[in-house]
Design a protein around this motif. Sequence first.
Motif, PDB file in Angstrom:
ATOM      1  N   THR A 183      -8.955  12.330   3.417  1.00 52.39           N
ATOM      2  CA  THR A 183     -10.376  11.122   2.718  1.00 52.39           C
ATOM      3  C   THR A 183     -10.245  10.622   0.921  1.00 52.39           C
ATOM      4  O   THR A 183     -10.519   9.716   0.885  1.00 52.39           O
ATOM      5  CB  THR A 183     -11.743  11.828   2.839  1.00 52.39           C
ATOM      6  N   LEU A 184     -10.005  11.561   0.521  1.00 50.62           N
ATOM      7  CA  LEU A 184      -9.524  11.329  -1.379  1.00 50.62           C
ATOM      8  C   LEU A 184      -8.356  10.416  -1.441  1.00 50.62           C
ATOM      9  O   LEU A 184      -8.666   9.552  -2.179  1.00 50.62           O
ATOM     10  CB  LEU A 184      -8.975  12.742  -1.358  1.00 50.62           C
ATOM     11  N   LEU A 185      -7.136  10.728  -0.415  1.00 48.06           N
ATOM     12  CA  LEU A 185      -5.773   9.681  -1.065  1.00 48.06           C
ATOM     13  C   LEU A 185      -6.486   8.019  -0.320  1.00 48.06           C
ATOM     14  O   LEU A 185      -6.542   7.232  -0.700  1.00 48.06           O
ATOM     15  CB  LEU A 185      -4.708  10.582   0.006  1.00 48.06           C
ATOM     16  N   ALA A 186      -7.402   8.260   0.853  1.00 49.61           N
ATOM     17  CA  ALA A 186      -7.977   6.596   1.196  1.00 49.61           C
ATOM     18  C   ALA A 186      -8.758   5.698   0.444  1.00 49.61           C
ATOM     19  O   ALA A 186      -8.137   4.504   0.805  1.00 49.61           O
ATOM     20  CB  ALA A 186      -8.265   7.263   2.934  1.00 49.61           C
ATOM     21  N   HIS A 195      -8.885   6.004  -2.597  1.00 48.66           N
ATOM     22  CA  HIS A 195      -7.856   5.702  -3.661  1.00 48.66           C
ATOM     23  C   HIS A 195      -6.453   4.801  -3.110  1.00 48.66           C
ATOM     24  O   HIS A 195      -5.597   3.993  -3.944  1.00 48.66           O
ATOM     25  CB  HIS A 195      -7.317   6.822  -4.817  1.00 48.66           C
ATOM     26  N   GLY A 196      -6.602   3.927  -2.260  1.00 51.76           N
ATOM     27  CA  GLY A 196      -5.995   2.967  -1.346  1.00 51.76           C
ATOM     28  C   GLY A 196      -4.621   3.351  -0.745  1.00 51.76           C
ATOM     29  O   GLY A 196      -3.586   2.835  -0.733  1.00 51.76           O
ATOM     30  N   PHE A 197      -4.770   5.118  -0.553  1.00 46.62           N
ATOM     31  CA  PHE A 197      -3.270   5.070  -0.084  1.00 46.62           C
ATOM     32  C   PHE A 197      -3.475   5.303   2.142  1.00 46.62           C
ATOM     33  O   PHE A 197      -4.697   4.653   2.413  1.00 46.62           O
ATOM     34  CB  PHE A 197      -2.973   6.666  -0.397  1.00 46.62           C
ATOM     35  N   GLU A 198      -1.954   5.115   2.216  1.00 48.65           N
ATOM     36  CA  GLU A 198      -2.025   5.058   3.698  1.00 48.65           C
ATOM     37  C   GLU A 198      -1.714   6.332   4.308  1.00 48.65           C
ATOM     38  O   GLU A 198      -0.635   6.650   3.668  1.00 48.65           O
ATOM     39  CB  GLU A 198      -0.703   3.868   4.042  1.00 48.65           C
ATOM     40  N   MET A 246       0.957  -1.055  -0.147  1.00 49.65           N
ATOM     41  CA  MET A 246      -0.047  -0.132   0.341  1.00 49.65           C
ATOM     42  C   MET A 246       1.357   0.977  -0.515  1.00 49.65           C
ATOM     43  O   MET A 246       1.331   1.438   0.579  1.00 49.65           O
ATOM     44  CB  MET A 246      -0.850  -0.156   1.488  1.00 49.65           C
ATOM     45  N   THR A 247       0.432   2.382  -0.869  1.00 45.89           N
ATOM     46  CA  THR A 247       1.086   3.281  -0.764  1.00 45.89           C
ATOM     47  C   THR A 247       0.899   4.756   0.321  1.00 45.89           C
ATOM     48  O   THR A 247       0.042   4.214   0.305  1.00 45.89           O
ATOM     49  CB  THR A 247       0.741   4.051  -2.223  1.00 45.89           C
ATOM     50  N   ARG A 248       2.020   4.492   0.758  1.00 45.42           N
ATOM     51  CA  ARG A 248       2.232   5.686   2.593  1.00 45.42           C
ATOM     52  C   ARG A 248       1.953   7.217   1.987  1.00 45.42           C
ATOM     53  O   ARG A 248       3.321   7.917   0.845  1.00 45.42           O
ATOM     54  CB  ARG A 248       3.250   5.415   3.371  1.00 45.42           C
ATOM     55  N   ALA A 249       0.915   7.949   2.143  1.00 43.11           N
ATOM     56  CA  ALA A 249       1.422   9.567   2.176  1.00 43.11           C
ATOM     57  C   ALA A 249       1.444  10.127   3.110  1.00 43.11           C
ATOM     58  O   ALA A 249       0.734  10.212   3.836  1.00 43.11           O
ATOM     59  CB  ALA A 249       0.319  10.046   0.715  1.00 43.11           C
ATOM     60  N   LEU A 250       2.226  10.852   2.949  1.00 44.07           N
ATOM     61  CA  LEU A 250       2.131  12.072   3.957  1.00 44.07           C
ATOM     62  C   LEU A 250       1.544  13.293   3.792  1.00 44.07           C
ATOM     63  O   LEU A 250       1.980  14.182   2.816  1.00 44.07           O
ATOM     64  CB  LEU A 250       3.285  12.869   4.677  1.00 44.07           C
ATOM     65  N   ILE A 251       0.587  13.340   3.992  1.00 44.38           N
ATOM     66  CA  ILE A 251       0.306  15.095   4.380  1.00 44.38           C
ATOM     67  C   ILE A 251       0.633  16.074   4.997  1.00 44.38           C
ATOM     68  O   ILE A 251       0.044  16.052   6.607  1.00 44.38           O
ATOM     69  CB  ILE A 251      -1.568  14.892   4.262  1.00 44.38           C
ATOM     70  N   VAL A 252       1.023  17.342   5.333  1.00 44.91           N
ATOM     71  CA  VAL A 252       1.252  18.648   6.040  1.00 44.91           C
ATOM     72  C   VAL A 252       0.177  19.610   5.722  1.00 44.91           C
ATOM     73  O   VAL A 252       0.213  20.282   4.252  1.00 44.91           O
ATOM     74  CB  VAL A 252       2.841  18.691   5.197  1.00 44.91           C
ATOM     75  N   ASP A 266      -9.500  20.988   8.177  1.00 43.29           N
ATOM     76  CA  ASP A 266     -10.179  20.592   7.156  1.00 43.29           C
ATOM     77  C   ASP A 266      -9.790  20.906   5.852  1.00 43.29           C
ATOM     78  O   ASP A 266     -10.216  19.354   4.896  1.00 43.29           O
ATOM     79  CB  ASP A 266     -11.536  21.389   7.511  1.00 43.29           C
ATOM     80  N   ASN A 267      -8.780  21.165   5.563  1.00 50.43           N
ATOM     81  CA  ASN A 267      -7.784  20.848   4.089  1.00 50.43           C
ATOM     82  C   ASN A 267      -6.884  19.078   4.585  1.00 50.43           C
ATOM     83  O   ASN A 267      -7.696  18.179   3.493  1.00 50.43           O
ATOM     84  CB  ASN A 267      -6.964  21.667   4.147  1.00 50.43           C
ATOM     85  N   ARG A 268      -6.703  19.210   5.368  1.00 46.52           N
ATOM     86  CA  ARG A 268      -6.161  18.031   6.067  1.00 46.52           C
ATOM     87  C   ARG A 268      -7.412  16.097   5.483  1.00 46.52           C
ATOM     88  O   ARG A 268      -6.927  15.374   5.023  1.00 46.52           O
ATOM     89  CB  ARG A 268      -5.557  17.409   7.373  1.00 46.52           C
ATOM     90  N   TYR A 269      -8.681  16.766   6.374  1.00 43.89           N
ATOM     91  CA  TYR A 269      -9.147  15.582   5.995  1.00 43.89           C
ATOM     92  C   TYR A 269     -10.153  15.513   4.229  1.00 43.89           C
ATOM     93  O   TYR A 269      -9.902  13.979   4.313  1.00 43.89           O
ATOM     94  CB  TYR A 269     -10.251  16.206   7.076  1.00 43.89           C
TER      95      TYR A 269
END
Length: 910
Positions: free
Chosen positions: A19-22, A24-27, A1-7, A12-15
């Motif tokens: 939601t979008l990345l999850a 599409h199968g992202f961790e 599973m592809t791991r992504a970090l949101i900064v 609300d932007n992180r949420y």
Amino acid sequence: MTRALIVDDRSDNRYLLRTLLAGHGFEVTEAANGAEALTAVRGQPPDLVISDLLMPEMDGYTLLRRWKADPALAKVPFIVYTATYTEPRDEKLALDLGADAFILKPAEPEPFMLRVNAVLDQAREGTLSTAAPVLGEEATLRQYNAVLIAKLEKKSAQLEQRVAELAQSEAHLRRLNQLYAALSETNQAVVHLRDRDALFHSVCRIAVEQGGFKLAWIGLLDPQSGEIVPAAWHGASTAWFERMRPFTINGPRRAPVEIALGEQRRYLSNDLDAEPALAAIRDALREAGLRAAVSLPLRQRDGIVGGLTLFAGETNYFDSGLEELATEMASDISFALDNFEQETRRHAAEDRLRESEQRFRNLVETTSDWIWEVDENGLYTYASPQVKELLGHAPEDVLGKSPFDFMPPEEARRIADIFAGHARQRRPLEALENINVHRDGHRVVLETSGVPIIDAAGEFRGYRGTDRDITERKHYEEQLEKQNNQDALTGLASRNLLRDRTEQAIAFAMRHRRSVALLFLDLDDFKRINDSIGHGAGDTLLRTIAGRIAACVHERDTLARLGGDEFVILLTDLENQQEVALTAARILRAIDRPMAVAGREISVSASVGASLFPQDGDSYDTLLRNADAAMYSAKQAGRNTFRFYTADMNEKAVHRLEMEARLRQAVSREALALHYQPLPRLDNGNVADLEALLRWRDDDGNMISPAEFIPLAEETGLIVPIGEWVLRTACRQARLWQQAGHELRVAVNLSARQFRDRNLAAMVRRCLEESRLPPRLLKLEITENAVMEDAEQAVAILRELKALGVSLAVDDFGTGYSSLAYLRRFPLDQLKIDYSFVHGMLEHPDNAAIMQGIVSLARSLRLETVAEGVETVAQRDYLGNIGCDLMQGYLYSRPVPPEELETLLMQKTP
């Protein structure tokens, strides 16, 4: 599973990103700033980082610089996602620091994920650049400082503008308060003054001393000569008026009052110096310091008798609020003039009445009405013989009694109050309707008219008047009112009756702390049923459904038909919300049962929305609107279902209204723009085709997605003027390119609403003629669904367009349900294959088979094919191998402004 970090510092932007990345199968992991991000990746670096720029503690630029300087992190793709740093210099700094992609917020989910996946694909393939940042420490700080200074300067300019706006608002509020005070004093003068000239002088003085005007004056119009004679003024000398005179509507109109009265309209100018019509008096206006003016006609009995003119000592003095208040001041003066005339007429009427009293006595016996007199105490002193026929009493039995003795108690109190009020003011009684009781017990409705009796000394002595029997007329009016309150087709309550009963139910619920519900019901696909079985059978169906709904509600409830297939049910005296849901369920089950109509069995379903008092609104209009919104939510949920109103529906409606207003402003201000995306040929890479794409940047600088505002434009009808503007602009641009030596065919999308417009071909012809563009350089695109909505009509429309010499293309091909028979009949030139097939054709054999089938079908019909959404070299090569003609997508270019297109075509190769 592809791991992504949101900064991002905003939760609300992180949420939204999480939601979008999850999905599409992202961790996904998160950090609120750069410092947290560096701490979070010390144990295990992610596969991808998506970072905002403007953050506290450590911003995105600093994080990017440190990220790319760390050997353990440098190869991890770093995507900048920002809504604040949107200038080219901001993007350049990020890319110079090593960013792998730069995306502006907000981005649509699909393009965003395409970009993210493209960066990840490059990283996996090893084609992602991992070179060190091109800027050194000193250059980075210098460029970073320049970016920050630019942002600060922009914010400072915005703050200065806001301060200026506040100062302007404060001045405007002061003017409004002054004029409100002047208007209040004017009203007092209207009430208390009985002399016309005194009123005029008082109004002019109030306007200057209280209203803040430089000069106020009133002129009266001589209807014979057309001269406007000054009657009162304040703020200027008599000599100034002598210099300005004569004012007239029959000669050249050189003054505000002459224009207002001559053209019978309100005249307003916020800069008298700039008015050509006032050139003859400009010097006199300047010397008096008069910079702006409004002149308003004064009316009496619907005729113009004069004008009120107000001068200000500043330009741009009047706005809509001040203009409205000035208009109200003129209206109050006109009202006073009418009152003066009425008072004069009243005195004349009293004189005529005294002169005709004897004549009245002689005529009493010949009329069919009951003629009477009462004294100042309201007791009958005379009654003509007709009282016997009207009320069953002899005239002598009536004398000494009051009219109220023959009325029911409630009616007697009501009429007595009215009579007393008129007597105090010595006002006539005019067609006063009242209920009386006949001697035999039945009720009689009389219409009473009377005039005050004034003796020679001017003292009030009672009333003299007549009574007429209008019982039959009132019965007829009641029948009409019943018809007005009843739906003619179903016999249900009408909209008027529903409103009245809802307001009564709300008042009762407020007193007794109960609930009220409105259920808004709309039949699903009723138009289709009505068209198939005929309107007569459709009416029978509506009556049957009305009966079924009525059987599901209590007698105390109200069932109404608003029109068409819309019904509203008012549920009263509710104890809990569950009653509403149970009633809605009963109604849906009742409607869902098949019914026999016009010799066939028909099945119908409905969607129901409910709003509750008090939580969803405290008025009929609010409850009905919210129930309607809930009904649409039920339709969106799949129809044949029920939904309660929720607050976010209203928020969405408000957002939609705000966006509609902004879109209308954008259209009127020509704030829209066209970008152009090249369509290179797959066999040789040449570009001869472009697609014009509409873009809208809002006042705050953010790009608004076409997916958000195009459907709104369709729904509101704005798509028609927008579509014509797009077509005209694209034709002019294509003509400019042709004159510069570039033969480029421009494609313009037609909306479904435009395609149904009977004037479409005429509009296209007009745009071609105005721009002098050869028709061969214009291509019109219409979606597959729009073409197939009415295929027979589409054939005629497409042939009419084809006769103009333009090219025709079907857009989003493969997403609809095209009939091959019709596809052969359509005079098309091109099929554009929807990007959803292109995106997955290398991974999914089904998509690849569909692509090959569409290309083969198009070739057999001698049509060109265009593949949409081409993002990779592999996709391009595959499309070329299966014989596709053209491609469109980010692999070659994003849509760009026209000024960048020529450079792009010279620099790029497919």
